[in-house]
Design an enzyme around this catalytic site. Sequence first.
Site, PDB file in Angstrom:
ATOM      1  N   ASP A   1      10.645  64.099   6.172  1.00  0.00           N
ATOM      2  CA  ASP A   1      11.153  62.734   6.292  1.00  0.00           C
ATOM      3  C   ASP A   1      11.926  62.537   7.596  1.00  0.00           C
ATOM      4  OD1 ASP A   1      11.564  60.122   5.505  1.00  0.00           O
ATOM      5  OD2 ASP A   1      12.384  60.638   3.542  1.00  0.00           O
TER       6      ASP A   1
ATOM      7  N   ASP B   1       7.939  53.019   1.502  1.00  0.00           N
ATOM      8  CA  ASP B   1       8.897  53.147   0.402  1.00  0.00           C
ATOM      9  C   ASP B   1       8.679  52.060  -0.646  1.00  0.00           C
ATOM     10  OD1 ASP B   1      10.160  55.399   1.289  1.00  0.00           O
ATOM     11  OD2 ASP B   1      11.881  54.372   2.164  1.00  0.00           O
TER      12      ASP B   1
END
Length: 772
Positions: free
Chosen positions: A489, A559
Site C-alpha cells: 500500500d 477503496d
Amino acid sequence: MSIQFNKNTNSFLLNTPSSSYIIRIYDNRYVLHGGWISRIDDWDDDICSMPLIDRAFAPVPEELHGKADFSLNSLQQEFPTNGRSDFRIGAFEALCADGTTISEFFYESHKIYKGKTPIKGLPATYTKKDSEADSLELNLKDPVTGISVTLIYTVWNDRDVICRRTVVKNDSVSAEGIYKNQSVTLRRVMSASLDFMTSRYKMLQLSGAHARERHAIWRPLVPGIQSIESRRGTSSHQQNPFIALADYNATETTGEVFGFNLVYSGNFTAGVEVDQFNMSRVQIGLDPYNFNWKLDAGETFESPEVVMVYSNKGLGQLSRTYHDLYRDNMCRGEWQYKERPIVINNWEATYFSFNAEKLFKLADKAKEEGIELFVLDDGWFGKRDDDRSSLGDWYVNTKKLTGGLEEIADGIHKRGMKFGLWFEPEMISPDSDLYRAHSDWCLHVDSRSRTLGRHQLVLDLSRDEVVDYLTETLSKILSSVAIDYVKWDFNRSQTEVASGSASPENQGKTSHKYYLGLYRLLENVTSRFPHVLFESCSGGGGRFDPAFLYYMPQCWTSDNTDGLSRLAIQGGTSIAYPSSAMSCHVSAVPNHQTGRITMLSERGHCAMAGSFGYELDLNKLSQPELQEIKEQVELYKKIRHTVQFGDLYRLRTPWDEPSPAESTDYTAWNLVSKDKKQAVLTVVWKFPEGNPETQLVKLAGLDPKAKYRLTCYKSATIRAMLADFPFPIPESEFAPFPADVTTSGEKLMNAGLFIPYKPQYGGSVQIVLERL
C-alpha cells in the site's frame, strides 16, 4: 522486418498488422512525422505526405532562408524543441551552459534490429524472443551543445503496438566554446511526441478522485492545450497516465482510436495542443514540475516508455490489444498466467480491532464458503492501533497477536487456505522507532516543517541506504513465516520532495530518483520471493499504472467497493488494463464509502469482473447470505479463467448516455475465453424504473457457428426474500429464459438476447455460456 528504411524517399515505415507509422528525414537533417495511419505497404513516393506551405509570419531557419515554405511551426515533427521557430510546446528543454534553453536536434544515423532492449532501472514491456518485435534507434544531435538524443521505437509484429522512449546523452566532449565538457540541466524530456494533421478527434482521459478513480471522460479537441498531469508523486487517483484520441464517430466497435499509456508511477504529463492550423500535438512523459536533472558530460538519461496502441475497430479492440500485451509482455513471474485465488480481507470486517481468535473465527467461516486466501490487513505491527503510529516498525504487535505471525500463518495454512499480509513499506510514522532513529530518512526540507498526510511521512527512496534497509527488513519478514500474498500500500501524496542526502544542484532529481529507488526495491523483493502474489495498492487505485504490473500482476482497483460505483471505476480501468489486474471485492451494506444498499447478487456480479474476493465480516451474515456467497465462490471458480484471461467486450458502458426513449440505465459486458468455449455475460441496471422497457443485449466475441448452452444462476438471498411474500413467485421468475436454453453464437451476436428488468433479479443478471 516490420521496420523499413526507404533510401529513395529518405523515410522510415513502421508497420504493425493494421497500422503504418511514417518518419521522414528532410534535407538529411530534420526529423519529421509522416503520419500514423491504417496500414500501407507501398510508400515509394511522397504523394500523400504533408505538403510544404508558405505560411504568413512563419520563421524559417537561416540555412533554409530561400525556402519560405519550410517552417517548423507548421510541420509535423517527431521530436520538436523550443526556441528555433516552432512556437508549440517542445518535447525537450534543457538549461545549457550559456543560460539559454534553446536546442535543435538533427538526424545523424539510425539502427534497425530485431527484438527490444530493456531500460536501465525502469520497468517496460519485454520480448520473450527477438522475433516478437523489431526496433529502430534514431540518433539525433545538437551540433552546438553536443547533446545527443536517441529516439527508440519498438514495433510489435503481431500486435498493433508501437513503444517509444527517449535517451538523452550529454556528449558535450564534441561541443565547442563554452559548451565543451559542460553539464546541462534537463527540464523537459517527453517519452513521445506525435503531430496529427487534424484536430477532428475526441480526447479520452481516465480521471476522478480517491474512491472515484478512472472514470472515462471524453471531450472534443479545441484550439489550445488540453492536458492532464499528476504532481502528487504518484500516477494518482485524480489522473491516470493514459490518454487516447478517437474519431468523432468512433464507438466500441468502429472507428480509429490511438492510445498512449506511460509506463511510470510518479509525476507525469499527457496532453494535446491544437495549433492555429488545427494540427494536434500529442505529448506524454515525465511532468516538468519538480524535475531538474543535472546531466554531467558523458552521462545519460533514459525516459520511461510509452505504449502506443492503434485500433481501426473502435475502443474495444484498443482495449483488448492493451490487455493482451500487458498480460503477455508486461506482467512477469510465477503469477503471470496463474489463476488468482479468491480472497477474504479482514479490513472492513475488523479494521484495527482484532486478535488471533477473531481472525481465526473469520477464517473458519471463509473456509466453509470455499474462499482460498486470507489476508491480514493493517494493524499487525509495531503499536498500530490506529493510523497515527508505527509505520516503519515492521515487527509483530505481540499485544494483539500473542503468538506472533507464525501462529496466524500456521493457523490459516492448517485450515487449507493461503495467507496474505498488508504492508506500507514506503511510509514512516513520526511516532515510530524507525523515525526516532532516522528522522532524516523521510522526504523533507531542513528549513521547513514537515507536512503530514494520514499522520505519516514518505520515506526517501532516492537514498540507497533506505532502499537497502527496506529490502532486508521486508525480506526478513517474508522469510520468517510462510506468506503467500502481499498487499503493498501507499496512502499519501508526496510533499516536500527533497532529499537530505542531495546537494542543492541535484535536488531536482529527487522526484524521479525516488521511483528509480522504488523500482529497485520492488525488483529486489519480488525476485527474492517469486512464489508470493504481490498486489499493489495506493489508497485504493492511486497507482494503477502499467509500471506496477511489471512487478505485481494485480492492483486494488479502488477503496470504494460499492458495486454500482465500481461500474464506472472498473469500466474506465478496463480501457487500458486487463481484468486479471483488477482486484474486485464484495463488501457489506450499507457500503462504507457510499452508504448505499444493494443486493448481494449485484455486488457479486460487479466484483466478478476481475480478480475476486470479499471484504466483510462473514460472521454477521444471515444463512441465505452465506449460502449465496458459497454459490458465488463455486461459480467464480468455474468461470475464473475466462474472467481473468479472456477477451473483454463492453456491450453497454457506464459512459453511454441512455437515449431519450429509454427509462432505464444499465451497463453490460461479456468476457469470452480465448478458445471461445465459455463466455460470461453480465447486465447491471444502475437506475431501474418501474415497469421499464425490455433490454436487447447483443453479445460479442463468440464463435458464430457454435451452439451455446445458457445458464442464469439464481440468488439465494432473493429466493429467501421472495419466499416470505404473501403470494407464491413462480420459479420461472428467477431467470429471463428457461433453464439450459441452447442457441447459436450467431444469433446471440446478431439478434441478441431480450433481458427484461425484474426486481427478482436483484438489479443484475449474470449468464454463463458454454459451447456444446
